[in-house]
Design an enzyme around this catalytic site. Sequence first.
Site, PDB file in Angstrom:
ATOM      1  N   LYS A 175      45.590  66.346  29.981  1.00 11.54           N
ATOM      2  CA  LYS A 175      46.130  65.021  29.690  1.00 11.54           C
ATOM      3  C   LYS A 175      47.204  65.093  28.602  1.00 11.54           C
ATOM      4  CE  LYS A 175      45.249  60.222  28.731  1.00 11.54           C
ATOM      5  NZ  LYS A 175      44.305  59.087  28.696  1.00 11.54           N
ATOM      6  N   HIS A 223      40.389  50.350  39.575  1.00 14.21           N
ATOM      7  CA  HIS A 223      40.454  49.240  38.634  1.00 14.21           C
ATOM      8  C   HIS A 223      40.200  47.908  39.329  1.00 14.21           C
ATOM      9  CE1 HIS A 223      42.798  51.088  34.992  1.00 14.21           C
ATOM     10  NE2 HIS A 223      41.503  51.269  34.908  1.00 14.21           N
ATOM     11  N   GLU A 270      36.484  61.183  35.173  1.00 18.92           N
ATOM     12  CA  GLU A 270      37.865  61.365  34.709  1.00 18.92           C
ATOM     13  C   GLU A 270      38.232  62.849  34.653  1.00 18.92           C
ATOM     14  OE1 GLU A 270      40.351  59.447  34.170  1.00 18.92           O
ATOM     15  OE2 GLU A 270      39.557  57.420  33.940  1.00 18.92           O
ATOM     16  N   ARG A 325      51.501  44.301  11.558  1.00 15.94           N
ATOM     17  CA  ARG A 325      52.490  45.083  12.309  1.00 15.94           C
ATOM     18  C   ARG A 325      52.172  46.572  12.347  1.00 15.94           C
ATOM     19  NH1 ARG A 325      56.060  41.207   9.856  1.00 15.94           N
ATOM     20  NH2 ARG A 325      56.864  39.788  11.457  1.00 15.94           N
ATOM     21  N   LYS A 356      47.506  54.930  24.463  1.00 13.94           N
ATOM     22  CA  LYS A 356      47.377  53.641  25.151  1.00 13.94           C
ATOM     23  C   LYS A 356      46.285  52.835  24.467  1.00 13.94           C
ATOM     24  CE  LYS A 356      48.781  54.383  29.957  1.00 13.94           C
ATOM     25  NZ  LYS A 356      48.275  54.349  31.350  1.00 13.94           N
ATOM     26  N   ASN A 409      46.819  58.074  36.937  1.00 15.22           N
ATOM     27  CA  ASN A 409      46.215  56.893  37.539  1.00 15.22           C
ATOM     28  C   ASN A 409      45.677  57.149  38.943  1.00 15.22           C
ATOM     29  OD1 ASN A 409      46.667  54.653  35.556  1.00 15.22           O
ATOM     30  ND2 ASN A 409      48.784  55.333  35.772  1.00 15.22           N
ATOM     31  N   GLU A 449      54.866  56.518  30.300  1.00 11.90           N
ATOM     32  CA  GLU A 449      54.442  56.345  31.695  1.00 11.90           C
ATOM     33  C   GLU A 449      55.585  55.871  32.601  1.00 11.90           C
ATOM     34  OE1 GLU A 449      50.150  55.214  33.431  1.00 11.90           O
ATOM     35  OE2 GLU A 449      51.243  53.480  32.707  1.00 11.90           O
ATOM     36  N   ARG A 465      53.399  60.632  33.912  1.00 10.61           N
ATOM     37  CA  ARG A 465      52.134  60.124  33.399  1.00 10.61           C
ATOM     38  C   ARG A 465      51.418  59.215  34.407  1.00 10.61           C
ATOM     39  NH1 ARG A 465      50.800  57.883  27.286  1.00 10.61           N
ATOM     40  NH2 ARG A 465      48.606  57.417  27.692  1.00 10.61           N
ATOM     41  N   HIS A 484      42.859  55.058  40.330  1.00  6.43           N
ATOM     42  CA  HIS A 484      42.734  53.871  39.478  1.00  6.43           C
ATOM     43  C   HIS A 484      43.293  52.597  40.107  1.00  6.43           C
ATOM     44  CE1 HIS A 484      41.603  56.854  36.581  1.00  6.43           C
ATOM     45  NE2 HIS A 484      41.481  55.977  35.612  1.00  6.43           N
ATOM     46  N   HIS A 489      33.235  52.421  34.511  1.00  6.22           N
ATOM     47  CA  HIS A 489      34.597  52.799  34.855  1.00  6.22           C
ATOM     48  C   HIS A 489      34.620  54.023  35.772  1.00  6.22           C
ATOM     49  CE1 HIS A 489      38.888  53.542  34.410  1.00  6.22           C
ATOM     50  NE2 HIS A 489      38.609  54.785  34.061  1.00  6.22           N
TER      51      HIS A 489
END
Length: 360
Positions: free
Chosen positions: A221, A246, A183, A119, A141, A239, A231, A235, A242, A263
């Site tokens: 960022k 993606h 990026e 956990r 993330k 993206n 997000e 936030r 993306h 990427h």
Amino acid sequence: MNKTSLNKKPNDSNFLFGNEGYKSLNEFIINKNYSKVFVLVDNNTNKNCFSHFQNQISSNIKLNKLLIKPGEVNKNISSCLKIWGELSNLSCDRNSVLINLGGGVITDIGGFIASTFKRGIDFINIPTSLLSMVDASIGGKNGIDLGVLKNQIGVFKNPNLILIDELYLDSLPLNEFKSGFSEMLKHALISDINYWEKLKYFDFYKKKEILTLIKKSIEIKKDIVLKDPLERNLRKTLNFGHTIGHAIESYFMESSKNEILLHGEAIGIGMIIESYLSHKYCNLNMTEVDDIKKVFNKIFQKVNFNNSIIESIYDLLIYDKKNSYGKINFVLIKRIGEPTIDLEVSKKAIIEGFDFYMEK
């Protein structure tokens, strides 16, 4: 040095740099009195980065190395099961810490492994690629891919520390460096036209300014994440490029006929296409759209997309994490430095965007 709580947001005290950073890292680990210290690497960072890292760590700290295969294709549940099993066999407990030494795959999967094992145990990110230094290691993330679908399984949890050492970039291949730089260009496009003007003239063979630029991208960022850690709104602007990018990346991972795109290559294409969509839907000046296309085409080789490939990529858009109520949501820009979120666009416009990308 103040101790950093597990859920602390990524403020300045979380970030360490260079030699002084290693001194603070050693103090932090010793003061926390961790029961065990684990270091997650892949084959590449084990070969090129681990010895340098080990030389910076106090001899009073015993390191337990964990190894996975490199690459996005290994950012999956199988790799997690392997490392969870090793952590268990090595008596990792809740007072242990996992140090993620590697690029975006390592910091993504390492953060997820640490956040879920028993956990949650502490973890520290030491990014070794430019992509990870300016993006993947920052913002909490952590996650893995579901088949070819990017980052579908994961959690939000910030690392206790992030240490940036630009010396790791010396062993980074040029194509990987450019992938990370993509990026940084995104950070400029969504926040700062002056930063964009500086980055677009960057000489990849003269990297003297890179640490200053890395710190600028981290600042952009970090500020966005602090305002919207989960997000919900702002936030989402991170993206940009993306949604299409993606889907392109997933398509090339899935297709055995094509080479896998990095990427940054995929989101570079995404940013060109989404800049065109920004012109269509947000009146982004076409001169700026052409400039964006020119900058990315100077960095990356052109990729050809036929109608069948575009259809397959379009079908993958339904899995984008920004979607809601069955709608595909885009981040677009009104002008360089001014993004807007949650915009729907037509399939026709997306196809036009691919056509624009493939034009000379």
